[in-house]
Write a protein that holds these residues in place. Structure first.
Motif: not given
Length: 373
Positions: A238-241, A192-203
């Motif tokens: 940057s803080l979330t990351a 869990p992030a300190p809030g929210t976040g997401g990622v897109v993964l692709t080739d």
């Protein structure tokens, strides 16, 4: 009077007791760098996520919802297109599709809550352009049938893997299916992030570039001089990351603790016939949620609440029944199992910081409630 043991659904405070010093050190480092946005912690996290999934490219964004939306836009989905999806998921999956202007096509689900590919054959039409497959509750669907179906019908395959970071089936990791895959880091997720976040993964480098533009207002270059499309402000700070990187290092340990809790639960409920999650290899089910199915769901929830055990329902609706769809075109193929699923599911507490006493209390309280009538 005996004490009522309170069992929390999540353990954010206990997590902080465990690794708070590491998180605070990472946060301090970001502040001292002066780069609270677009700092070095962002590309480092992207590299770690790409390596974990086995993808070439990772682009972190503000939320899992944006991740699915951006993946669909990168796939060329828009007004006039149809997108197939299972009728059981968090509403964010549907929101992402509707935001593109496309028409959602709801396909009824299997008993496990995942899209029924036999019914999906009936759902494919001349405007069908994409399939969003949802990895539900932390368990990954077998990838081969899904990918074969998408190829056979010329559908762009987007994997909504918001709930299954780290899951694996037959050597394939969640996050590797189709054109693009999406994870979420909101407060209820395994990482869990300190809030929210997401990622897109692709080739696909073109998909990665499209997401890069979409998350940064439509700019085509790092200097933000040339706007080439309508974009969004969907950056991860940057803080979330930095905090997510600290937590990602705990992933294997936390998974083993979730697994141990799930095993204890299943052993305690095994004779009650309440639709237990399947157990396979270590990563086949990461237990983002531990979900029971019972027609006595509401009675069970009330009894557990009285016993001090927090529960939630994931999810109390079939997607096609949500009222805002009255104003948006959609199609429904099959109608029954998704509604039954919504009426019977209940999620028990499962996080890495449950104590043995709390786990035993959940088992005892659940057994008593289910056997009571």
């Amino acid at each position: 009077m005996s004490r009522v043991l309170h069992v929390p659904f999540t353990g954010a405070d206990r997590e902080f007791d465990d690794i708070g010093q590491e998180m605070m050190a990472a946060i301090e480092k970001v502040f001292r760098s002066g780069q609270v946005m677009n700092g070095e912690s962002v590309p480092r996290l992207e590299q770690s996520l790409a390596e974990l999934s086995g993808r070439r490219h990772a682009r972190v964004v503000n939320s899992g919802t944006d991740a699915v939306y951006f993946a669909l836009v990168a796939a060329g989905i828009g007004p006039g297109d149809e997108v197939l999806l299972g009728d059981v998921s968090f509403v964010a999956t549907l929101h992402a599709i509707v935001r593109t202007g496309a028409t959602p096509v709801f396909v009824d689900v299997t008993d496990e809550g995942t899209i029924d590919l036999d019914l999906a054959e009936e759902a494919v039409g001349p405007r069908s352009k994409a399939l969003v497959v949802v990895q539900l509750y932390g368990r990954m669907a077998a990838p081969d049938p899904v990918e074969k179906f998408a190829r056979a019908h010329g559908l762009a395959l987007v994997e909504d893997a918001a709930q299954s970071l780290g899951a694996e089936v037959n050597g394939r990791r969640s996050g590797t299916l189709g054109l693009a895959s999406c994870h979420s880091f909101d407060a209820m997720k395994v990482i869990p992030a300190p809030g929210t976040g997401g990622v897109v993964l692709t080739d696909d480098p073109a998909v990665a570039e499209s997401v890069e533009q979409l998350r940064h207002w439509g700019f085509a270059d790092a200097e933000k001089r040339h706007v080439v499309r309508l974009g969004h402000n969907s950056q991860m700070s940057s803080l979330t990351a930095a905090v997510l990187a600290v937590k990602l290092a705990q992933e294997e340990r936390w998974l083993k603790q979730r697994r141990a809790t799930a095993s204890t639960y299943s052993a305690g409920f095994g004779d009650l016939g309440c639709g237990l999650p399947e157990h396979g290899s270590l990563r086949e089910n990461i237990f983002h949620k531990y979900v029971l199915r019972t027609p006595k769901r509401d009675e069970l929830a009330a009894a557990l609440r009285a016993s001090g055990v927090e529960t939630l329902v994931h999810y109390p609706y079939a997607l096609h029944t949500l009222p805002f769809l009255e104003r948006h075109p959609h199609r429904v193929v099959g109608d029954g199992r998704a509604k039954k699923h919504a009426a019977e599911v209940i999620s028990l507490p499962i996080h890495p910081y449950l104590t043995d006493e709390e786990i035993a209390h959940v088992v005892t309280s659940t057994r008593e409630a289910l056997l009571a009538g």
